[in-house]
Design a protein around this motif. Structure first.
Motif, short mmCIF file in Angstrom:
data_model
loop_
_atom_site.label_atom_id
_atom_site.label_comp_id
_atom_site.label_asym_id
_atom_site.label_seq_id
_atom_site.Cartn_x
_atom_site.Cartn_y
_atom_site.Cartn_z
N VAL A 248 -4.09 12.38 -7.10
CA VAL A 248 -3.15 11.40 -7.67
C VAL A 248 -3.80 10.02 -7.62
CG1 VAL A 248 -1.13 12.76 -7.02
CG2 VAL A 248 -1.98 11.01 -5.45
N PRO A 249 -3.56 9.17 -8.63
CA PRO A 249 -4.19 7.84 -8.65
C PRO A 249 -3.47 6.84 -7.76
CG PRO A 249 -2.92 8.17 -10.65
CD PRO A 249 -2.86 9.47 -9.90
N HIS A 250 -2.17 7.06 -7.55
CA HIS A 250 -1.36 6.16 -6.72
C HIS A 250 -0.02 6.84 -6.48
CE1 HIS A 250 0.43 5.39 -10.62
NE2 HIS A 250 -0.72 4.87 -11.06
N TYR A 251 0.89 6.17 -5.81
CA TYR A 251 2.17 6.78 -5.45
C TYR A 251 3.31 6.39 -6.39
CZ TYR A 251 0.19 8.73 -1.22
OH TYR A 251 -0.57 9.46 -0.33
N TRP A 252 3.01 6.41 -7.69
CA TRP A 252 4.03 6.21 -8.72
C TRP A 252 3.85 7.28 -9.79
CZ3 TRP A 252 7.94 2.58 -8.55
CH2 TRP A 252 7.85 1.64 -7.50
N VAL A 253 4.96 7.83 -10.28
CA VAL A 253 4.91 8.88 -11.30
C VAL A 253 5.86 8.49 -12.43
CG1 VAL A 253 5.35 11.30 -11.82
CG2 VAL A 253 4.36 10.65 -9.60
N TRP A 254 5.31 8.20 -13.58
CA TRP A 254 6.09 7.73 -14.73
C TRP A 254 7.05 6.61 -14.33
CZ3 TRP A 254 3.80 8.96 -18.90
CH2 TRP A 254 3.28 10.23 -19.14
N GLY A 255 6.56 5.68 -13.51
CA GLY A 255 7.34 4.51 -13.12
C GLY A 255 8.28 4.74 -11.95
N LEU A 256 8.29 5.94 -11.40
CA LEU A 256 9.18 6.26 -10.27
C LEU A 256 8.36 6.37 -8.99
CD1 LEU A 256 11.40 9.01 -11.96
CD2 LEU A 256 12.00 6.61 -11.55
N PRO A 257 8.88 5.86 -7.86
CA PRO A 257 8.15 5.98 -6.60
C PRO A 257 8.03 7.44 -6.16
CG PRO A 257 10.35 5.12 -6.21
CD PRO A 257 10.16 5.15 -7.69
N PHE A 258 6.87 7.79 -5.65
CA PHE A 258 6.57 9.18 -5.32
C PHE A 258 7.52 9.74 -4.26
CE2 PHE A 258 4.17 12.66 -3.43
CZ PHE A 258 3.63 13.28 -4.55
N PHE A 259 8.00 8.86 -3.34
CA PHE A 259 8.83 9.37 -2.25
C PHE A 259 10.12 10.01 -2.75
CE2 PHE A 259 10.41 4.90 -2.46
CZ PHE A 259 11.78 5.14 -2.59
N LEU A 260 10.58 9.62 -3.96
CA LEU A 260 11.81 10.20 -4.50
C LEU A 260 11.71 11.71 -4.68
CD1 LEU A 260 12.99 7.69 -7.26
CD2 LEU A 260 14.05 8.13 -5.04
N PHE A 261 10.48 12.22 -4.88
CA PHE A 261 10.31 13.63 -5.18
C PHE A 261 10.20 14.51 -3.94
CE2 PHE A 261 8.42 11.13 -8.62
CZ PHE A 261 9.17 11.57 -9.69
#
Length: 520
Positions: A248-261
């Motif tokens: 992963v390049p960073h902890y954001w996915v389509w503008g959403l913070p990764f921790f949400l997942f």
């Protein structure tokens, strides 16, 4: 080697002064533990297995002790290994942990003197007293300054040697096809870590380098090689890849913070966990398609953001399997720009061997090399087997899965008066070790009792079975998809409230981290 005749006796011994070692030493400080550290400093793998480019894989606020925040915890950059070592040293000095550590003291043997067999704890089915009043383990320690072996005796022993460092894992090769056939230089990443920045640059510069592996250490190493080979005279680095993993390049996915997942209580609700009720099991089954949706959603972003398909680096397995086995790695920002310049190349192969000029592969292709570096990991269980006596060595691995069966990731139900810290993985390993250190300290203080041996083995078996259903890489014993639930059970066992937030909204949707477990 000479043996020192006088036996040093104490209540608690700790082997290793890495993250887990200093965490448990702090929690057990009222027992004046003796901590044996083979090197000359604390830090463990951060000291012995780091390159000049090594950084933490998560924000610093996700990698801190409950009662010792980073001074600049809101800094969004990932801290370097130097910053982490400074942080660990500050923690140890702040809580006066250093006074317990014996540096340059290598444990070479551990001997059981408790007078009972494994799983025979006096009372049928019970683990037994953790501090019985008499020594249970004797530990042989050799100082770097002397060949004399000093023996120590303890009622309880905590092993914090971890799964990484010390013993490199080297691939096996057919006869006359190993490194001895190669005229260039062969080394493991463990040896590479001992080089300073200038020496590492000189090793790479103008050389054809092959890096074996595709996890975080291999990726960092290949990038260092590429950066040392800029300009027309620079040679490309070839990564030899057997098993692809998602990066992963960073902890954001389509503008959403990764921790949400994955890192909120609500997000972990869609994943299976041990000891769930019938209602929870049914809901988890109904919501199971969401796991696939989340995985595909993240994969779509990674394939959009990174040129994985261009370079043939798209894994065949779902993203969730890498997350569930703690194998997700952060891709350095300029990695693929170096690949675009031809400075990093990729060769996928399941079988390969050496010749004089470099490497040969099963498809009859060859790669010329001056230097071959194995970034193939470490043999953590071998470290334990080298010091633990029989019959305990044979108990270290579950015969069916190869996983180390640890109750709460800490106590082996069949090995008396011994705990293991740093051998279970999650997204935030410092937090994982610290919470289990707190649990262990309260256990030793008789604040609660362990279940029966059978109950502990049953619990471990449940966790392993869930991991097997979640990922093909289950042997790493990672609890990332049910880490909050795992912590819940630890809290409940200690008599704490398992819900650590201030309100229901935060409880459901904000990420859980180490500061949520601070003693109020």
């Amino acid at each position: 080697m000479a043996r020192q005749s006088n036996l040093m006796v104490s209540k608690i011994g700790i082997i290793g002064a890495g993250v887990s070692g200093i965490a448990v030493a702090k929690q057990l400080s009222n027992y004046n533990p003796v901590v044996f550290e083979a090197s000359d400093s604390i830090g463990g793998v951060w000291k012995s297995c780091s390159y000049s480019s090594t950084k933490l894989q998560s924000p610093r606020g996700d990698y801190e002790f409950t009662d010792f925040p980073w001074p600049n915890r809101d800094d969004p950059s990932f801290p370097s290994y130097i910053e982490i070592l400074d942080y660990l040293k500050s923690y140890a000095e702040h809580f006066d942990v250093m006074k317990y550590v014996m540096f340059n003291s290598k444990v070479v043997e551990v001997r059981f003197v408790g007078g009972r067999e494994p799983a025979d704890s006096g009372e049928p089915g019970e683990y037994g007293s953790l501090l019985p009043g008499l020594p249970v383990w004797e530990v042989a320690v050799q100082s770097k300054q002397s060949d004399i072996i000093q023996w120590y005796a303890f009622e309880f022993l905590v092993v914090c040697t971890g799964k990484y460092g010390d013993i490199p894992k080297i691939p096996e090769f057919p006869l006359k096809k190993g490194p001895e056939e190669f005229k260039g230089k062969v080394m493991h990443s463990l040896d590479y870590c001992k080089l300073d920045k200038e020496a590492a640059t000189q090793l790479h510069k103008g050389k054809k380098v092959a890096v074996v592996g595709f996890k975080k250490s291999a990726i960092d190493l290949a990038l260092e090689c590429a950066e040392a080979n800029q300009g027309p005279e620079g040679q490309p680095c070839t990564m030899v890849v057997r098993t692809l993993h998602w990066t992963v390049p960073h902890y954001w996915v389509w503008g959403l913070p990764f921790f949400l997942f994955f890192s909120t209580r609500s997000s972990q609700f869609i994943h299976e966990r041990p000891n769930q009720s019938l209602l929870r099991t049914m809901l988890c089954l109904l919501l199971s398609p969401m796991r696939h949706v989340v995985s595909k959603f993240i994969e779509s972003y990674l394939l959009h953001k990174l040129p994985l398909q261009k370079y043939g680096l798209k894994p065949d397995h779902p993203f969730i399997e890498d997350y569930a086995s703690c194998q997700m790695a952060i891709m350095p920002e300029n990695f693929f720009s170096e690949a675009d310049k031809g400075k990093i190349m990729f060769k996928k192969a399941s079988k390969w061997w050496f010749n004089k000029e470099g490497l040969e592969f099963e498809d009859n292709t060859k790669v010329e090399a001056d230097v071959v570096i194995f970034a193939t990991g470490f043999d953590g269980k071998r470290k334990l087997k080298d010091i633990l006596p029989d019959p305990f060595c044979s108990l270290l691995e579950d015969s069916r899965t190869g996983v180390m069966p640890l109750y709460r990731g800490t106590v082996h139900p069949l090995i008396p008066n011994m705990a293991f810290l740093g051998f279970i993985e999650s997204v935030a390993n410092l937090h994982t070790s610290e919470l289990r250190s707190i649990w262990l300290a309260r256990l030793i203080d008789n604040k609660f009792k362990l279940p029966t041996i059978d109950k502990m083995l049953e619990q471990v078996s449940k966790e392993i079975e869930i991991a097997k259903r979640t990922t093909r890489f289950y042997k790493r014993h990672c609890i990332s998809t049910f880490s909050i639930n795992h912590s819940d059970e630890i809290c409940e066992e200690m008599g704490w409230s398992s819900w650590r937030k201030n309100n229901m909204l935060s409880e459901a949707f904000s990420p859980y981290g180490s500061r949520d477990y601070e003693l109020k």
